[in-house]
Write a protein that holds these residues in place. Structure first.
Motif, PDB file in Angstrom:
ATOM      1  N   LYS A  30      44.264  63.971  34.873  1.00 37.88           N
ATOM      2  CA  LYS A  30      45.600  63.477  35.190  1.00 37.88           C
ATOM      3  C   LYS A  30      45.547  62.016  35.634  1.00 37.88           C
ATOM      4  O   LYS A  30      46.412  61.212  35.278  1.00 37.88           O
ATOM      5  CB  LYS A  30      46.223  64.341  36.282  1.00 37.88           C
ATOM      6  N   LEU A  31      44.526  61.690  36.422  1.00 37.33           N
ATOM      7  CA  LEU A  31      44.368  60.299  36.838  1.00 37.33           C
ATOM      8  C   LEU A  31      44.125  59.403  35.628  1.00 37.33           C
ATOM      9  O   LEU A  31      44.685  58.309  35.522  1.00 37.33           O
ATOM     10  CB  LEU A  31      43.213  60.168  37.834  1.00 37.33           C
ATOM     11  N   LEU A  32      43.305  59.890  34.695  1.00 36.74           N
ATOM     12  CA  LEU A  32      42.985  59.089  33.511  1.00 36.74           C
ATOM     13  C   LEU A  32      44.202  58.932  32.614  1.00 36.74           C
ATOM     14  O   LEU A  32      44.369  57.892  31.971  1.00 36.74           O
ATOM     15  CB  LEU A  32      41.829  59.729  32.737  1.00 36.74           C
ATOM     16  N   PHE A  33      45.069  59.944  32.553  1.00 36.76           N
ATOM     17  CA  PHE A  33      46.299  59.811  31.786  1.00 36.76           C
ATOM     18  C   PHE A  33      47.112  58.617  32.298  1.00 36.76           C
ATOM     19  O   PHE A  33      47.600  57.796  31.524  1.00 36.76           O
ATOM     20  CB  PHE A  33      47.146  61.087  31.892  1.00 36.76           C
ATOM     21  N   LEU A  70      48.282  52.407  32.000  1.00 35.12           N
ATOM     22  CA  LEU A  70      48.113  51.029  32.469  1.00 35.12           C
ATOM     23  C   LEU A  70      47.304  50.200  31.476  1.00 35.12           C
ATOM     24  O   LEU A  70      47.579  49.015  31.283  1.00 35.12           O
ATOM     25  CB  LEU A  70      47.419  51.033  33.836  1.00 35.12           C
ATOM     26  N   VAL A  71      46.297  50.830  30.863  1.00 31.21           N
ATOM     27  CA  VAL A  71      45.506  50.132  29.847  1.00 31.21           C
ATOM     28  C   VAL A  71      46.407  49.697  28.694  1.00 31.21           C
ATOM     29  O   VAL A  71      46.334  48.557  28.218  1.00 31.21           O
ATOM     30  CB  VAL A  71      44.352  51.032  29.336  1.00 31.21           C
ATOM     31  N   ALA A  72      47.271  50.622  28.250  1.00 27.33           N
ATOM     32  CA  ALA A  72      48.206  50.278  27.170  1.00 27.33           C
ATOM     33  C   ALA A  72      49.148  49.155  27.607  1.00 27.33           C
ATOM     34  O   ALA A  72      49.455  48.248  26.825  1.00 27.33           O
ATOM     35  CB  ALA A  72      49.001  51.515  26.755  1.00 27.33           C
ATOM     36  N   MET A  73      49.564  49.177  28.876  1.00 30.08           N
ATOM     37  CA  MET A  73      50.443  48.119  29.386  1.00 30.08           C
ATOM     38  C   MET A  73      49.728  46.773  29.409  1.00 30.08           C
ATOM     39  O   MET A  73      50.335  45.735  29.136  1.00 30.08           O
ATOM     40  CB  MET A  73      50.923  48.479  30.790  1.00 30.08           C
ATOM     41  N   SER A  74      48.426  46.796  29.717  1.00 34.03           N
ATOM     42  CA  SER A  74      47.671  45.536  29.690  1.00 34.03           C
ATOM     43  C   SER A  74      47.608  44.982  28.270  1.00 34.03           C
ATOM     44  O   SER A  74      47.588  43.774  28.055  1.00 34.03           O
ATOM     45  CB  SER A  74      46.260  45.740  30.251  1.00 34.03           C
ATOM     46  N   ALA A  84      44.148  56.377  22.516  1.00 35.16           N
ATOM     47  CA  ALA A  84      42.917  57.082  22.176  1.00 35.16           C
ATOM     48  C   ALA A  84      42.264  57.676  23.422  1.00 35.16           C
ATOM     49  O   ALA A  84      41.747  58.802  23.403  1.00 35.16           O
ATOM     50  CB  ALA A  84      41.945  56.133  21.476  1.00 35.16           C
ATOM     51  N   GLY A  85      42.276  56.917  24.523  1.00 33.75           N
ATOM     52  CA  GLY A  85      41.717  57.430  25.771  1.00 33.75           C
ATOM     53  C   GLY A  85      42.495  58.626  26.286  1.00 33.75           C
ATOM     54  O   GLY A  85      41.914  59.591  26.795  1.00 33.75           O
ATOM     55  N   TRP A  86      43.816  58.570  26.151  1.00 37.76           N
ATOM     56  CA  TRP A  86      44.652  59.708  26.546  1.00 37.76           C
ATOM     57  C   TRP A  86      44.298  60.941  25.712  1.00 37.76           C
ATOM     58  O   TRP A  86      44.147  62.044  26.248  1.00 37.76           O
ATOM     59  CB  TRP A  86      46.117  59.339  26.359  1.00 37.76           C
ATOM     60  N   TYR A  87      44.135  60.759  24.410  1.00 44.41           N
ATOM     61  CA  TYR A  87      43.791  61.875  23.523  1.00 44.41           C
ATOM     62  C   TYR A  87      42.403  62.426  23.855  1.00 44.41           C
ATOM     63  O   TYR A  87      42.205  63.643  23.910  1.00 44.41           O
ATOM     64  CB  TYR A  87      43.847  61.418  22.071  1.00 44.41           C
ATOM     65  N   GLY A  88      41.446  61.513  24.085  1.00 50.17           N
ATOM     66  CA  GLY A  88      40.088  61.953  24.410  1.00 50.17           C
ATOM     67  C   GLY A  88      40.039  62.731  25.708  1.00 50.17           C
ATOM     68  O   GLY A  88      39.300  63.717  25.827  1.00 50.17           O
ATOM     69  N   GLY A 114      40.749  52.121  34.738  1.00 52.77           N
ATOM     70  CA  GLY A 114      40.716  53.024  33.593  1.00 52.77           C
ATOM     71  C   GLY A 114      39.334  53.118  32.980  1.00 52.77           C
ATOM     72  O   GLY A 114      38.890  54.204  32.578  1.00 52.77           O
ATOM     73  N   ILE A 115      38.619  52.000  32.913  1.00 54.58           N
ATOM     74  CA  ILE A 115      37.264  52.001  32.361  1.00 54.58           C
ATOM     75  C   ILE A 115      36.326  52.849  33.221  1.00 54.58           C
ATOM     76  O   ILE A 115      35.559  53.672  32.713  1.00 54.58           O
ATOM     77  CB  ILE A 115      36.737  50.558  32.253  1.00 54.58           C
ATOM     78  N   LEU A 116      36.409  52.657  34.534  1.00 51.17           N
ATOM     79  CA  LEU A 116      35.531  53.401  35.447  1.00 51.17           C
ATOM     80  C   LEU A 116      35.846  54.894  35.422  1.00 51.17           C
ATOM     81  O   LEU A 116      34.931  55.735  35.438  1.00 51.17           O
ATOM     82  CB  LEU A 116      35.667  52.844  36.864  1.00 51.17           C
ATOM     83  N   THR A 117      37.129  55.236  35.358  1.00 57.56           N
ATOM     84  CA  THR A 117      37.510  56.652  35.321  1.00 57.56           C
ATOM     85  C   THR A 117      37.093  57.286  34.010  1.00 57.56           C
ATOM     86  O   THR A 117      36.674  58.459  33.978  1.00 57.56           O
ATOM     87  CB  THR A 117      39.035  56.794  35.523  1.00 57.56           C
ATOM     88  N   THR A 118      37.213  56.546  32.906  1.00 64.39           N
ATOM     89  CA  THR A 118      36.751  57.048  31.613  1.00 64.39           C
ATOM     90  C   THR A 118      35.268  57.345  31.648  1.00 64.39           C
ATOM     91  O   THR A 118      34.808  58.405  31.164  1.00 64.39           O
ATOM     92  CB  THR A 118      37.052  56.018  30.496  1.00 64.39           C
ATOM     93  N   LEU A 119      34.501  56.456  32.223  1.00 69.28           N
ATOM     94  CA  LEU A 119      33.047  56.674  32.335  1.00 69.28           C
ATOM     95  C   LEU A 119      32.749  57.885  33.213  1.00 69.28           C
ATOM     96  O   LEU A 119      31.855  58.680  32.901  1.00 69.28           O
ATOM     97  CB  LEU A 119      32.392  55.413  32.906  1.00 69.28           C
ATOM     98  N   LEU A 120      33.497  58.038  34.300  1.00 70.51           N
ATOM     99  CA  LEU A 120      33.270  59.168  35.201  1.00 70.51           C
ATOM    100  C   LEU A 120      33.556  60.490  34.525  1.00 70.51           C
ATOM    101  O   LEU A 120      32.772  61.451  34.645  1.00 70.51           O
ATOM    102  CB  LEU A 120      34.137  58.987  36.459  1.00 70.51           C
ATOM    103  N   LEU A 121      34.680  60.579  33.792  1.00 68.95           N
ATOM    104  CA  LEU A 121      35.003  61.810  33.083  1.00 68.95           C
ATOM    105  C   LEU A 121      33.985  62.100  31.995  1.00 68.95           C
ATOM    106  O   LEU A 121      33.586  63.253  31.781  1.00 68.95           O
ATOM    107  CB  LEU A 121      36.406  61.719  32.486  1.00 68.95           C
ATOM    108  N   PHE A 122      33.545  61.040  31.301  1.00 71.86           N
ATOM    109  CA  PHE A 122      32.519  61.198  30.262  1.00 71.86           C
ATOM    110  C   PHE A 122      31.242  61.799  30.860  1.00 71.86           C
ATOM    111  O   PHE A 122      30.646  62.718  30.293  1.00 71.86           O
ATOM    112  CB  PHE A 122      32.223  59.850  29.629  1.00 71.86           C
ATOM    113  N   ALA A 123      30.852  61.281  32.039  1.00 67.34           N
ATOM    114  CA  ALA A 123      29.627  61.772  32.678  1.00 67.34           C
ATOM    115  C   ALA A 123      29.788  63.224  33.131  1.00 67.34           C
ATOM    116  O   ALA A 123      28.861  64.043  32.991  1.00 67.34           O
ATOM    117  CB  ALA A 123      29.283  60.876  33.862  1.00 67.34           C
ATOM    118  N   LYS A 124      30.958  63.593  33.645  1.00 67.53           N
ATOM    119  CA  LYS A 124      31.162  64.949  34.149  1.00 67.53           C
ATOM    120  C   LYS A 124      31.254  65.979  33.021  1.00 67.53           C
ATOM    121  O   LYS A 124      30.974  67.157  33.228  1.00 67.53           O
ATOM    122  CB  LYS A 124      32.444  64.991  35.004  1.00 67.53           C
ATOM    123  N   LEU A 125      31.653  65.509  31.839  1.00 67.50           N
ATOM    124  CA  LEU A 125      31.737  66.427  30.692  1.00 67.50           C
ATOM    125  C   LEU A 125      30.375  66.677  30.062  1.00 67.50           C
ATOM    126  O   LEU A 125      30.239  67.551  29.193  1.00 67.50           O
ATOM    127  CB  LEU A 125      32.687  65.855  29.638  1.00 67.50           C
TER     128      LEU A 125
END
Length: 243
Positions: free
Chosen positions: A13-16, A21-25, A73-77, A231-242
């Motif tokens: 949910k946080l990554l969503f 915000l990434v898309a807004m940037s 793409a990050g939202w979908y992943g 967003g980058i850090l959270t993406t990496l964290l979720l990737f590591a936890k998966l």
């Protein structure tokens, strides 16, 4: 039906939110690129001295479009808990962030060089290539527009036209676009009174516009970096936890 929860639901949910915000940037970068390339055209008379801003503007447009796509793409992943997509988004965003930092650095480093080196080149080009008021060539048209809209005359002042190609061919000391009102009889190409022509040169005014564009691009690029980092850090964290 109760919502299905995974061990990563809160992180997802946080990554969503952060992907939004990434898309807004990305939208911010697109806006900056559009503003620079479609905004004030007066600085075209600076030639190569301002061309670097146009190229950086196109780069911002490209990075912005890619960033918006990466946000989706990050939202979908995250939704599919797909490690491959998350890794791709993470690595691509890192590359874009490095490019944005480079853009900001290049702009801040290059602008003083432009200001120091551009004056003599622009003056020489004006004296050689300017043809006069209402002349059909693009160079003269752009200078006429700049002098009329910025209320200035020449690069440094009206004396820049002394001995120039314009004076040799027309016999006038300055073009009509230097006049405060081109319809007055006093605007005769010889009367240099302060009441008739603009006494201030265009160079400082043009550089002021370029400075605003440069610092806005630089600040916008760094702002986009700040928006992306969580967003980058959270993406990496979720990737590591998966894993």
């Amino acid at each position: 039906m109760a919502e299905m929860h995974t061990p990563y639901s809160s992180l997802k949910k946080l990554l969503f939110f952060l992907n939004g915000l990434v898309a807004m940037s990305g939208v911010l970068l697109i806006g900056l690129g559009t503003w620079v390339n479609g905004g004030p055209t007066l600085t075209r008379v600076l030639g190569l001295s301002s061309a670097y801003l146009l190229h950086i503007g196109y780069l911002c447009l490209a990075m912005g479009c890619i960033t918006v796509l990466l946000g989706f793409a990050g939202w979908y992943g995250a939704t599919k808990e797909n490690r491959g997509i998350l890794l791709f988004c993470f690595l691509t965003l890192v590359v874009i962030v490095l490019m944005e930092i480079t853009v900001a650095t290049v702009i801040l480093a290059f602008f003083p060089i432009v200001q120091d080196m551009a004056f003599e080149h622009i003056l020489m080009t004006l004296r050689k290539n300017y043809r006069g008021y209402n002349e059909p060539d693009d160079y003269s048209t752009e200078w006429n527009s700049a002098m009329a809209k910025l209320r200035c005359c020449g690069v440094n002042n009206y004396t820049d036209f002394s001995g120039s190609s314009f004076e040799i061919t027309s016999g006038h000391t300055y073009p009509r676009s230097c006049c405060k009102s081109i319809r007055t009889t006093a605007c005769d190409g010889h009367n240099v009174s302060r009441d008739v022509i603009h006494q201030e040169g265009c160079f400082l005014k043009l550089m002021r516009i370029t400075r605003i564009q440069s610092f806005t691009l630089s600040g916008g690029s760094l702002g986009a970096v700040a928006i992306k980092l969580p967003g980058i850090l959270t993406t990496l964290l979720l990737f590591a936890k998966l894993g």
